[in-house]
Scaffold this motif. Sequence first.
Motif, PDB file in Angstrom:
ATOM      1  N   LEU A 123       0.810  -1.214   0.000  1.00 16.90           N
ATOM      2  CA  LEU A 123       0.000   0.000   0.000  1.00 16.90           C
ATOM      3  C   LEU A 123       0.844   1.264   0.000  1.00 16.90           C
ATOM      4  O   LEU A 123       0.451   2.274  -0.580  1.00 16.90           O
ATOM      5  CB  LEU A 123      -0.941   0.009   1.211  1.00 16.90           C
ATOM      6  N   GLU A 124       2.012   1.239   0.638  1.00 19.19           N
ATOM      7  CA  GLU A 124       2.806   2.448   0.806  1.00 19.19           C
ATOM      8  C   GLU A 124       3.993   2.547  -0.148  1.00 19.19           C
ATOM      9  O   GLU A 124       4.800   3.477  -0.032  1.00 19.19           O
ATOM     10  CB  GLU A 124       3.310   2.525   2.246  1.00 19.19           C
ATOM     11  N   GLU A 125       4.130   1.623  -1.102  1.00 23.03           N
ATOM     12  CA  GLU A 125       5.298   1.585  -1.979  1.00 23.03           C
ATOM     13  C   GLU A 125       5.558   2.952  -2.636  1.00 23.03           C
ATOM     14  O   GLU A 125       4.664   3.549  -3.224  1.00 23.03           O
ATOM     15  CB  GLU A 125       5.107   0.514  -3.055  1.00 23.03           C
ATOM     16  N   GLN A 126       6.809   3.409  -2.539  1.00 23.50           N
ATOM     17  CA  GLN A 126       7.191   4.718  -3.058  1.00 23.50           C
ATOM     18  C   GLN A 126       7.724   4.659  -4.489  1.00 23.50           C
ATOM     19  O   GLN A 126       7.452   5.554  -5.292  1.00 23.50           O
ATOM     20  CB  GLN A 126       8.278   5.320  -2.153  1.00 23.50           C
ATOM     21  N   ASP A 127       8.482   3.626  -4.810  1.00 21.50           N
ATOM     22  CA  ASP A 127       9.095   3.535  -6.126  1.00 21.50           C
ATOM     23  C   ASP A 127       8.009   3.306  -7.181  1.00 21.50           C
ATOM     24  O   ASP A 127       7.300   2.291  -7.138  1.00 21.50           O
ATOM     25  CB  ASP A 127      10.095   2.379  -6.146  1.00 21.50           C
ATOM     26  N   PRO A 128       7.869   4.213  -8.160  1.00 18.72           N
ATOM     27  CA  PRO A 128       6.759   4.085  -9.129  1.00 18.72           C
ATOM     28  C   PRO A 128       6.826   2.821  -9.972  1.00 18.72           C
ATOM     29  O   PRO A 128       5.785   2.238 -10.305  1.00 18.72           O
ATOM     30  CB  PRO A 128       6.891   5.348  -9.988  1.00 18.72           C
ATOM     31  N   ASP A 129       8.028   2.375 -10.306  1.00 20.08           N
ATOM     32  CA  ASP A 129       8.154   1.161 -11.126  1.00 20.08           C
ATOM     33  C   ASP A 129       7.782  -0.084 -10.326  1.00 20.08           C
ATOM     34  O   ASP A 129       7.074  -0.977 -10.825  1.00 20.08           O
ATOM     35  CB  ASP A 129       9.585   1.036 -11.660  1.00 20.08           C
ATOM     36  N   VAL A 130       8.269  -0.159  -9.097  1.00 16.75           N
ATOM     37  CA  VAL A 130       7.938  -1.293  -8.233  1.00 16.75           C
ATOM     38  C   VAL A 130       6.443  -1.298  -7.939  1.00 16.75           C
ATOM     39  O   VAL A 130       5.780  -2.348  -7.982  1.00 16.75           O
ATOM     40  CB  VAL A 130       8.746  -1.231  -6.920  1.00 16.75           C
ATOM     41  N   ARG A 131       5.918  -0.125  -7.662  1.00 17.91           N
ATOM     42  CA  ARG A 131       4.484   0.022  -7.361  1.00 17.91           C
ATOM     43  C   ARG A 131       3.641  -0.459  -8.542  1.00 17.91           C
ATOM     44  O   ARG A 131       2.697  -1.227  -8.379  1.00 17.91           O
ATOM     45  CB  ARG A 131       4.223   1.495  -7.045  1.00 17.91           C
ATOM     46  N   ARG A 132       4.008  -0.018  -9.739  1.00 22.26           N
ATOM     47  CA  ARG A 132       3.268  -0.400 -10.954  1.00 22.26           C
ATOM     48  C   ARG A 132       3.333  -1.917 -11.164  1.00 22.26           C
ATOM     49  O   ARG A 132       2.321  -2.552 -11.487  1.00 22.26           O
ATOM     50  CB  ARG A 132       3.843   0.335 -12.157  1.00 22.26           C
ATOM     51  N   ALA A 133       4.494  -2.498 -10.945  1.00 21.85           N
ATOM     52  CA  ALA A 133       4.641  -3.942 -11.138  1.00 21.85           C
ATOM     53  C   ALA A 133       3.784  -4.729 -10.146  1.00 21.85           C
ATOM     54  O   ALA A 133       3.145  -5.719 -10.522  1.00 21.85           O
ATOM     55  CB  ALA A 133       6.111  -4.329 -10.989  1.00 21.85           C
ATOM     56  N   HIS A 134       3.765  -4.285  -8.889  1.00 18.66           N
ATOM     57  CA  HIS A 134       2.956  -4.967  -7.879  1.00 18.66           C
ATOM     58  C   HIS A 134       1.467  -4.889  -8.212  1.00 18.66           C
ATOM     59  O   HIS A 134       0.736  -5.891  -8.107  1.00 18.66           O
ATOM     60  CB  HIS A 134       3.208  -4.348  -6.511  1.00 18.66           C
ATOM     61  N   LEU A 135       1.013  -3.715  -8.619  1.00 21.01           N
ATOM     62  CA  LEU A 135      -0.414  -3.554  -8.921  1.00 21.01           C
ATOM     63  C   LEU A 135      -0.791  -4.327 -10.187  1.00 21.01           C
ATOM     64  O   LEU A 135      -1.882  -4.904 -10.267  1.00 21.01           O
ATOM     65  CB  LEU A 135      -0.758  -2.071  -9.057  1.00 21.01           C
ATOM     66  N   ASP A 136       0.109  -4.353 -11.171  1.00 20.38           N
ATOM     67  CA  ASP A 136      -0.159  -5.145 -12.386  1.00 20.38           C
ATOM     68  C   ASP A 136      -0.267  -6.629 -12.049  1.00 20.38           C
ATOM     69  O   ASP A 136      -1.115  -7.343 -12.601  1.00 20.38           O
ATOM     70  CB  ASP A 136       0.951  -4.927 -13.416  1.00 20.38           C
ATOM     71  N   GLU A 137       0.591  -7.096 -11.142  1.00 19.31           N
ATOM     72  CA  GLU A 137       0.543  -8.497 -10.727  1.00 19.31           C
ATOM     73  C   GLU A 137      -0.781  -8.817 -10.046  1.00 19.31           C
ATOM     74  O   GLU A 137      -1.365  -9.892 -10.262  1.00 19.31           O
ATOM     75  CB  GLU A 137       1.708  -8.801  -9.798  1.00 19.31           C
ATOM     76  N   LEU A 138      -1.277  -7.894  -9.232  1.00 24.57           N
ATOM     77  CA  LEU A 138      -2.575  -8.091  -8.581  1.00 24.57           C
ATOM     78  C   LEU A 138      -3.706  -8.141  -9.601  1.00 24.57           C
ATOM     79  O   LEU A 138      -4.644  -8.937  -9.459  1.00 24.57           O
ATOM     80  CB  LEU A 138      -2.822  -6.982  -7.560  1.00 24.57           C
ATOM     81  N   ARG A 139      -3.634  -7.309 -10.614  1.00 25.63           N
ATOM     82  CA  ARG A 139      -4.658  -7.329 -11.672  1.00 25.63           C
ATOM     83  C   ARG A 139      -4.695  -8.703 -12.353  1.00 25.63           C
ATOM     84  O   ARG A 139      -5.760  -9.273 -12.579  1.00 25.63           O
ATOM     85  CB  ARG A 139      -4.362  -6.246 -12.721  1.00 25.63           C
ATOM     86  N   LYS A 140      -3.514  -9.223 -12.678  1.00 23.51           N
ATOM     87  CA  LYS A 140      -3.432 -10.528 -13.330  1.00 23.51           C
ATOM     88  C   LYS A 140      -3.958 -11.626 -12.411  1.00 23.51           C
ATOM     89  O   LYS A 140      -4.655 -12.545 -12.851  1.00 23.51           O
ATOM     90  CB  LYS A 140      -1.983 -10.816 -13.731  1.00 23.51           C
ATOM     91  N   THR A 141      -3.610 -11.539 -11.147  1.00 20.28           N
ATOM     92  CA  THR A 141      -4.059 -12.542 -10.180  1.00 20.28           C
ATOM     93  C   THR A 141      -5.577 -12.562 -10.080  1.00 20.28           C
ATOM     94  O   THR A 141      -6.206 -13.627 -10.112  1.00 20.28           O
ATOM     95  CB  THR A 141      -3.439 -12.262  -8.800  1.00 20.28           C
ATOM     96  N   ALA A 142      -6.182 -11.386  -9.941  1.00 22.95           N
ATOM     97  CA  ALA A 142      -7.636 -11.311  -9.801  1.00 22.95           C
ATOM     98  C   ALA A 142      -8.360 -11.758 -11.064  1.00 22.95           C
ATOM     99  O   ALA A 142      -9.481 -12.282 -10.994  1.00 22.95           O
ATOM    100  CB  ALA A 142      -8.048  -9.883  -9.444  1.00 22.95           C
ATOM    101  N   ALA A 143      -7.732 -11.581 -12.220  1.00 19.69           N
ATOM    102  CA  ALA A 143      -8.371 -11.931 -13.493  1.00 19.69           C
ATOM    103  C   ALA A 143      -8.308 -13.415 -13.809  1.00 19.69           C
ATOM    104  O   ALA A 143      -9.070 -13.901 -14.643  1.00 19.69           O
ATOM    105  CB  ALA A 143      -7.720 -11.138 -14.629  1.00 19.69           C
ATOM    106  N   ASP A 144      -7.413 -14.148 -13.138  1.00 23.71           N
ATOM    107  CA  ASP A 144      -7.252 -15.581 -13.386  1.00 23.71           C
ATOM    108  C   ASP A 144      -7.866 -16.357 -12.224  1.00 23.71           C
ATOM    109  O   ASP A 144      -7.369 -16.291 -11.105  1.00 23.71           O
ATOM    110  CB  ASP A 144      -5.758 -15.905 -13.507  1.00 23.71           C
ATOM    111  N   PRO A 145      -8.957 -17.109 -12.449  1.00 23.01           N
ATOM    112  CA  PRO A 145      -9.634 -17.799 -11.339  1.00 23.01           C
ATOM    113  C   PRO A 145      -8.721 -18.707 -10.524  1.00 23.01           C
ATOM    114  O   PRO A 145      -8.836 -18.769  -9.304  1.00 23.01           O
ATOM    115  CB  PRO A 145     -10.738 -18.597 -12.045  1.00 23.01           C
TER     116      PRO A 145
END
Length: 400
Positions: free
Chosen positions: A355-377
Amino acid sequence: MSKKPVVIAGGGPVGLVTALALGRQGVEVVLLEAEDDIPQDLRAGTFHPPTVEMLDALGLGQAMLEQGIKVPEWQIRDRRTGVVAQFDLGLLADVTPHPFRLHCEQHKLSRIAADALAALPNVKVLFGHRCAGFTQDADGVNVRVEAAGGVEEIRASYLVGTDGARSVVRKGMEVSFDGFTWPERFLVFATPYDLREQGFTGNAYIADPDEWCAIFIQPHKGPPGIWRIAFPTKPEMSEEDILSDAFVQSRIQGFLAPDREYEIAYRSVYKVHQRVASSFRDGRVLIAGDAAHINNPLGGMGLNSGIHDAVNLAEKLVAVFEGGSDELLDRYSRQRRLTNIEYVQAITIRNKRLLEEQDPDVRRAHLDELRKTAADPAQARAYLLNSSMIASIARAREIQ
């Protein structure tokens, strides 16, 4: 069963559930609670599926379901772009009869459990009685008890400390309480404003490099309930400034409409720790719940893991009283300590850092991974097995 009672120090939800799990199996129990009645503290209020199952097995499930709110879906959001991932616990309907988070204040569980204990003649609940220390030998524990009438001593077969993070019992054991304290404090407040009008599910975590927050609905006097919101605060701020109307309003206005004021039902501020005792057992003295481990609230795992402690420990104490090996109590310590480290500590620390990640690249990668996780049953199911604590219960069973 032993003629000497099991003494439980601490009458919060973990102590009460421990007493009930033992008492229903015929064990003599004396429960000590320093307060004069059930504390009405507005603290934990999320119950995960396996916890609801455990409470149901103890006869508490129906009352909890009647007083709580079922939350089958929850979100992770980005403060600027909105919903990142939404998870549906219905994916776990084949492994749990309760595929939802049950939101209900912990003091309601305490009251329901206390009422159930009142029907058990082998359980004595002593309000206004505080465990002030103990000594132990090979045959039992001498528990020193302070009450309005003075100091007395109770001879116990075992002493169980469920007396919170500042546990007198833990401090009297030969164990350490290892970990750390987060530098910032958490501001928690509640509003009756219905966040569902803004598209929020009953539980949501909002990521932001400057000011993340977590929200969850709780039952109140009537629908739609009341919403609790947690924010981090800067370490240098005074408690007075944190709790001021201006600051609280600025926090909620920052992620809702900034041009209106919101009704605030209550507010509090507290420090947050990540600590685990080096052992949950010292001879005939054991600890559970916050006395044994504490963590940040992001994921709603603290109270749940305490109840898991209670049920696990009660099962093993009953087996010992029925002639089982005393080593079962060491197994309790290993099972609950390791699963707390591997799941509760790891997941709650990871949640906060996400939730508090400061680095924009790391933050983007983490959120993208969550999107993929939620989209795959399949991936979403695996994720939910961990976040719902079902996996941690299975892991504990594997530990010998």
